[in-house]
Design an enzyme around this catalytic site. Structure first.
Site: not given
Ligand code: E4P
Length: 249
Positions: A84
């Site tokens: 990622k």
């Molecule tokens: C996506 O891969 C992220 O980990 C995730 O959805 C982060 O979002 P949030 O911290 O705003 O929930």
């Protein structure tokens, strides 16, 4: 649509696997910190053992060299690891380099490696040495997603709830992106991320996201409905009564 868990909690992943619906896991540095992870490699390898699905692991370097080094290391931990990367200029450079590199998933240090059926399957398919798959994260515009795909990402993650929180329309971004990918016949999967409630899940499915990643709390909410619980209770009550009646005959 595929259901992913957005977490680094082993128990949550274990439970979702037992439901038979889990198709992937997305972690990030915040999830990893919240899960109290000290040894990321061991933790990711344990996740892979629990869930034989793509598992996104996010780099924390900010420069392309650092991202490539971390991504290469992560991809070696398990054939299921997806790297990622943030959608920044440095992130794009790293996407381009990593997606053209070849990394062997040696699974070094994994406690389960010797008898691992996952590893055996990838080995049989000659996929232990592969081009790492990339999940481009922190996407807030169509253009960021298109650039990430051009740089070699296989997945793009628009953050729906975070856009809503600043007065923009996260679902509209997913719909726009899905439409453009169809028109352009551009490969790449949309992971709708930062979802905040079940209505978001239905909305991003309608909008064309192939994948929705969500917290365990939202996943649980998707299953539950008061009419399901009440209906089940009524069926069982009727059945119990019928059994009592038939015993008296
Ligand atoms: C996506 O891969 C992220 O980990 C995730 O959805 C982060 O979002 P949030 O911290 O705003 O929930």
């Amino acid at each position: 649509m595929e259901f992913y868990l957005d977490t680094a909690q082993l128990d949550e992943v274990r439970t979702a696997v037992s439901w038979g619906i889990l198709r992937g896991v997305t972690t990030n540095p915040s999830h990893v910190a919240r899960a109290g992870v000290r040894d990321l490699r061991r933790h990711v390898q344990e996740l892979c053992w629990i869930a034989d699905v793509p598992i996104s692991v996010e780099v924390v370097a900010l420069d392309a060299d650092g991202m490539v080094a971390q991504g290469t290391e992560f991809a070696g931990w398990s054939p299921n690891v997806v790297v990622k990367l943030p959608t920044t200029v440095e992130g794009l450079k790293a996407m381009a380099r990593l997606s053209h590199s070849e990394v062997t998933a040696s699974c070094q240090g994994c406690a389960h490696a010797p008898d691992c059926p996952i590893r055996a399957r990838f080995a049989q398919q000659q996929r232990l040495r592969r081009r790492p798959e990339i999940n481009a994260t922190l996407i807030f515009t169509v253009n960021q997603a298109l650039l990430a795909l051009a740089a070699g990402a296989s997945y793009v993650s628009p953050f729906v709830g975070r856009l809503d929180a600043v007065g923009e329309d996260g679902v509209a971004l997913v719909a726009d992106l899905a439409h453009i990918l169809r028109v352009q016949q551009q490969p790449g999967k949309i992971i709708a991320a930062a979802l905040r409630h079940p209505v978001h899940v239905t909305a991003v499915a309608r909008a064309g996201a192939q994948i929705a990643t969500m917290s365990f709390a939202i996943l649980t909410q998707l299953v539950e409905h008061p009419l399901t619980a009440a209906g089940l209770e009524a069926f069982l009550e009727d059945y119990r009564r019928s059994q009592e009646g038939s015993q008296g005959q």
